[in-house]
Design a protein around this motif. Structure first.
Motif, mmCIF file in Angstrom:
data_model
loop_
_atom_site.group_PDB
_atom_site.id
_atom_site.type_symbol
_atom_site.label_atom_id
_atom_site.label_comp_id
_atom_site.label_asym_id
_atom_site.label_seq_id
_atom_site.Cartn_x
_atom_site.Cartn_y
_atom_site.Cartn_z
ATOM 1 N N LYS A 14 20.845 8.815 -27.705
ATOM 2 C CA LYS A 14 21.417 7.842 -28.164
ATOM 3 C C LYS A 14 23.033 8.218 -28.152
ATOM 4 N N ASN A 15 23.294 9.186 -28.810
ATOM 5 C CA ASN A 15 24.692 9.656 -28.982
ATOM 6 C C ASN A 15 25.376 10.200 -27.567
ATOM 7 N N ILE A 16 24.375 10.619 -26.967
ATOM 8 C CA ILE A 16 24.939 11.130 -25.480
ATOM 9 C C ILE A 16 25.158 9.862 -24.741
ATOM 10 N N GLN A 17 24.375 8.891 -24.657
ATOM 11 C CA GLN A 17 24.620 7.532 -23.976
ATOM 12 C C GLN A 17 26.060 6.886 -24.710
ATOM 13 N N ALA A 18 26.232 6.903 -26.043
ATOM 14 C CA ALA A 18 27.309 6.337 -26.720
ATOM 15 C C ALA A 18 28.612 7.075 -26.024
ATOM 16 N N MET A 19 28.729 8.255 -26.135
ATOM 17 C CA MET A 19 29.901 8.886 -25.742
ATOM 18 C C MET A 19 30.080 8.629 -24.487
ATOM 19 N N ASN A 20 29.058 8.525 -23.602
ATOM 20 C CA ASN A 20 29.192 8.391 -22.035
ATOM 21 C C ASN A 20 29.779 7.177 -21.727
ATOM 22 N N SER A 21 29.649 5.814 -22.478
ATOM 23 C CA SER A 21 30.107 4.618 -22.244
ATOM 24 C C SER A 21 31.386 4.564 -23.062
ATOM 25 N N ARG A 22 31.661 4.886 -24.328
ATOM 26 C CA ARG A 22 32.768 4.884 -24.740
ATOM 27 C C ARG A 22 33.959 5.810 -24.547
ATOM 28 N N GLN A 23 33.416 6.761 -23.942
ATOM 29 C CA GLN A 23 34.597 7.890 -23.603
ATOM 30 C C GLN A 23 35.190 8.320 -24.597
ATOM 31 N N GLN A 24 34.382 8.492 -25.787
ATOM 32 C CA GLN A 24 34.856 9.001 -27.236
ATOM 33 C C GLN A 24 34.054 9.926 -27.669
ATOM 34 N N SER A 25 34.468 11.391 -27.966
ATOM 35 C CA SER A 25 33.465 12.266 -28.692
ATOM 36 C C SER A 25 33.293 11.833 -30.143
ATOM 37 N N LEU A 26 31.943 11.759 -30.129
ATOM 38 C CA LEU A 26 31.325 11.253 -31.691
ATOM 39 C C LEU A 26 30.560 12.568 -32.297
ATOM 40 N N PRO A 27 30.491 12.429 -33.599
ATOM 41 C CA PRO A 27 29.824 13.837 -34.332
ATOM 42 C C PRO A 27 28.399 14.067 -33.660
ATOM 43 N N VAL A 28 28.466 15.399 -33.455
ATOM 44 C CA VAL A 28 27.153 15.914 -32.897
ATOM 45 C C VAL A 28 26.133 15.898 -33.949
ATOM 46 N N SER A 29 24.964 15.284 -33.506
ATOM 47 C CA SER A 29 23.738 14.843 -34.359
ATOM 48 C C SER A 29 23.412 16.087 -35.336
ATOM 49 N N ARG A 30 22.820 15.975 -36.408
ATOM 50 C CA ARG A 30 22.630 17.246 -37.312
ATOM 51 C C ARG A 30 20.885 17.092 -37.542
ATOM 52 N N CYS A 31 20.116 18.163 -37.573
ATOM 53 C CA CYS A 31 18.726 18.072 -37.730
ATOM 54 C C CYS A 31 18.226 19.359 -38.581
ATOM 55 N N ASP A 32 17.521 18.713 -39.782
ATOM 56 C CA ASP A 32 16.975 19.524 -40.622
ATOM 57 C C ASP A 32 15.813 20.296 -40.021
ATOM 58 N N ARG A 33 15.250 19.878 -39.026
ATOM 59 C CA ARG A 33 13.843 20.622 -38.573
ATOM 60 C C ARG A 33 14.340 21.932 -37.661
ATOM 61 N N CYS A 34 15.290 21.438 -36.733
ATOM 62 C CA CYS A 34 15.442 22.528 -35.866
ATOM 63 C C CYS A 34 16.840 23.410 -36.129
ATOM 64 N N GLY A 35 17.476 22.755 -37.173
ATOM 65 C CA GLY A 35 18.751 23.487 -37.697
ATOM 66 C C GLY A 35 19.891 23.597 -36.920
ATOM 67 N N SER A 36 20.021 22.593 -36.106
ATOM 68 C CA SER A 36 20.905 22.206 -35.315
ATOM 69 C C SER A 36 21.956 21.401 -35.896
#
Length: 291
Positions: A269-291
């Motif tokens: 969803k974040n990738i799709q939003a950045m594609n359409s808005r052409q704005q850098s949005l905060p990269v998703s954080r995940c407790d499970r994978c530590g990313s």
């Protein structure tokens, strides 16, 4: 039909045709497009027939649309797209605003001008840059150098033909820990060469050649988080440079990109939003994978 980004919160309706044609003679290590084509020369009349079939059912006016004529190879390869078909192809594309074809950098020459002169719409040519790292590029069997790319970009700009580029996220024989930075640098390289649009494509591994490289450790599949980060960082840099270049992450089969099941949906969803808005949005954080 897709709505392709052309600027901040602006899109263009785009009809993408994946034409069946002669297999590309340039056999890049990472490419899987040959699976959808055939080894023999494309018969005269086949390409116009495919275009007519795809456009016959369109009911909306297409005067503001683009049409992509993607043949999994090179438009100016006469064995793939017969020049005898060009006048009919141009006539079929006449209602559209823009015609996008794909071509190898070393094939961007006078033949493109002959096709351009048949067209009423603006011509745009998609060129695979893949990477701006000359050593990695040399190991892809692409039969192209960065100088070849620079020459093609200059030729297109001089002849008022728009340029778009493909950049690969994580190529074989490249350092997987640097894949995000490498992709961002390639995006910047393309934008500085005059590209109006750059697509970041996560390298797929569904061919026997790529499976062998995985087995030997010479290729590691990129992750969804790396794709999201590469898009974020590229948009941040492009907006800072104010080049006007549109940058997107390719979402074709995006569910197949290596991912954590917990954060997959949020990242897409974040990738799709950045594609359409052409704005850098905060990269998703995940407790499970530590990313």
């Amino acid at each position: 039909m897709e709505h392709e980004a052309i600027g901040e919160n602006r899109t263009r309706p785009t009809l993408t045709l994946l034409l069946t044609a002669r297999r590309c003679p340039v056999e890049c290590v990472f490419c899987d497009l040959w699976k959808h084509n055939h080894p023999g020369a494309t018969p005269v009349g086949s390409i116009p027939h495919q275009i007519r079939g795809a456009t016959a059912s369109l009911t909306s006016p297409v005067g503001t649309w683009a049409i992509k004529l993607y043949n999994g190879g090179n438009f100016t390869d006469p064995l793939s797209i017969p020049p005898a078909d060009w006048p009919e192809i141009a006539e079929l594309c006449k209602p559209f605003e823009r015609v996008i074809v794909e071509n190898h950098a070393t094939m961007c020459g006078e033949r493109l001008l002959r096709f351009r002169d048949l067209l009423s719409p603006q011509l745009e040519v998609a060129v695979g840059l893949e990477t701006s790292n000359p050593d990695v590029l040399a190991r892809q069997q692409k039969q192209m150098t960065l100088d070849d790319f620079a020459g093609a970009a200059e030729f297109l700009q001089r002849n008022e033909i728009a340029l778009r580029c493909f950049v690969m996220l994580q190529l074989p024989h490249a350092n997987p820990k640097k894949c995000v930075d490498d992709a961002v640098q390639a995006v910047i390289h393309a934008a500085q060469a005059g590209a109006q649009f750059v697509a970041i494509i996560p390298t797929r591994s569904d061919t026997p050649a790529m499976q062998k490289l995985i087995a030997t450790g010479e290729f590691v599949s990129p992750t969804l988080m790396q794709l999201e980060t590469a898009l974020h960082d590229s948009l941040s840099q492009i907006r800072t440079d104010d080049s006007g270049c549109v940058v997107t992450a390719d979402t074709w089969d995006i569910e197949m990109v290596r991912h954590c099941p917990t954060c997959q949906d949020a990242r897409i969803k974040n990738i799709q939003a950045m594609n359409s808005r052409q704005q850098s949005l905060p990269v998703s954080r995940c407790d499970r994978c530590g990313s």
